[in-house]
Design a protein around this motif. Sequence first.
Motif, PDB file in Angstrom:
ATOM      1  N   GLU A  19      43.107  39.342  37.179  1.00 49.33           N
ATOM      2  CA  GLU A  19      43.247  39.761  38.570  1.00 49.33           C
ATOM      3  C   GLU A  19      42.316  40.911  38.890  1.00 49.33           C
ATOM      4  O   GLU A  19      41.627  40.914  39.921  1.00 49.33           O
ATOM      5  N   ARG A  20      42.285  41.884  38.004  1.00 48.73           N
ATOM      6  CA  ARG A  20      41.461  43.073  38.260  1.00 48.73           C
ATOM      7  C   ARG A  20      39.978  42.723  38.221  1.00 48.73           C
ATOM      8  O   ARG A  20      39.188  43.260  39.010  1.00 48.73           O
ATOM      9  N   SER A  23      39.185  40.705  41.512  1.00 53.04           N
ATOM     10  CA  SER A  23      39.323  41.585  42.675  1.00 53.04           C
ATOM     11  C   SER A  23      38.170  42.578  42.743  1.00 53.04           C
ATOM     12  O   SER A  23      37.642  42.870  43.823  1.00 53.04           O
ATOM     13  N   TYR A  24      37.771  43.093  41.585  1.00 51.53           N
ATOM     14  CA  TYR A  24      36.669  44.055  41.554  1.00 51.53           C
ATOM     15  C   TYR A  24      35.359  43.385  41.978  1.00 51.53           C
ATOM     16  O   TYR A  24      34.573  43.960  42.746  1.00 51.53           O
ATOM     17  N   SER A  27      35.378  42.941  45.731  1.00 46.66           N
ATOM     18  CA  SER A  27      35.227  44.206  46.456  1.00 46.66           C
ATOM     19  C   SER A  27      33.793  44.742  46.337  1.00 46.66           C
ATOM     20  O   SER A  27      33.251  45.291  47.294  1.00 46.66           O
ATOM     21  N   ILE A  50      40.962  38.506  48.436  1.00 48.94           N
ATOM     22  CA  ILE A  50      41.048  38.428  46.974  1.00 48.94           C
ATOM     23  C   ILE A  50      41.507  39.775  46.423  1.00 48.94           C
ATOM     24  O   ILE A  50      40.712  40.597  45.950  1.00 48.94           O
ATOM     25  N   ILE A  51      42.790  40.007  46.528  1.00 49.11           N
ATOM     26  CA  ILE A  51      43.409  41.235  46.043  1.00 49.11           C
ATOM     27  C   ILE A  51      44.691  40.874  45.313  1.00 49.11           C
ATOM     28  O   ILE A  51      45.332  39.873  45.624  1.00 49.11           O
ATOM     29  N   PRO A  52      45.072  41.683  44.306  1.00 52.79           N
ATOM     30  CA  PRO A  52      46.340  41.411  43.605  1.00 52.79           C
ATOM     31  C   PRO A  52      47.528  41.637  44.527  1.00 52.79           C
ATOM     32  O   PRO A  52      47.423  42.396  45.499  1.00 52.79           O
ATOM     33  N   ARG A  99      43.959  33.146  47.997  1.00 58.74           N
ATOM     34  CA  ARG A  99      43.353  33.926  46.910  1.00 58.74           C
ATOM     35  C   ARG A  99      43.453  33.105  45.633  1.00 58.74           C
ATOM     36  O   ARG A  99      44.104  32.058  45.623  1.00 58.74           O
TER      37      ARG A  99
END
Length: 211
Positions: A19-20, A23-24, A27, A50-52, A99
């Motif tokens: 997820e991280r 998401s990173y 972003s 696209i975020i947790p 997502r």
Amino acid sequence: MVEPEMTYATLDDVMDLAERFLSYIASRVLETRQEELKTLERDTSKLESIIPPFPRLHYDDAVKMLHEGFEQGAMENKFEWGGDLGAPDESFLSSKYDRPVMVHHYPAVVKAFYMKRDPEHEDYALGVDVLAPEGYGEVIGGGERATSVEFLEQQMRRTACRKKPSNGSRSAPLCSVPHSGFGMGIDAARPGCAASSTCAKRFRSHGCCIG
């Protein structure tokens, strides 16, 4: 390919890190590649979503969704429990979310021989595939690794895999402390940011990395 391996990590840790990672990436693309996104006419709201947390879907629940899709006429073929997901199946499942969606606990028979089994349900592997939205398919696959020498040797015999000697040691590199990991294909993740595999390849060929 990005392939992190983590000691003493569980399947949940793998999903948290996946997820991280994604998401990173989303972003950073939004932060640093606005000009390229404009050129591609990319709908940036898709990336902003696209975020947790990402939805986490047990394989059995995914099969139920596919069966419902078949009954509704949205799927051409009925998916059979025990099989691996194909491109149409992944596209259907991912279309239900805004997502990436994580499908976990696949039947062990469709996963790598070194994948650890669920101690409560031996027929399932402690693995996960992360499916990108908009039908771009699997971008991450991984899970917990088996650490039992006996289990791995049994699996290698079952899959006709032959073990190479390692300095006289009976243990292969996989036989160590509990650990987990995954692989993320850069070329698999890139089209999801660009919203076009053709455009993504064109940008890459001109030395412009949008990831």
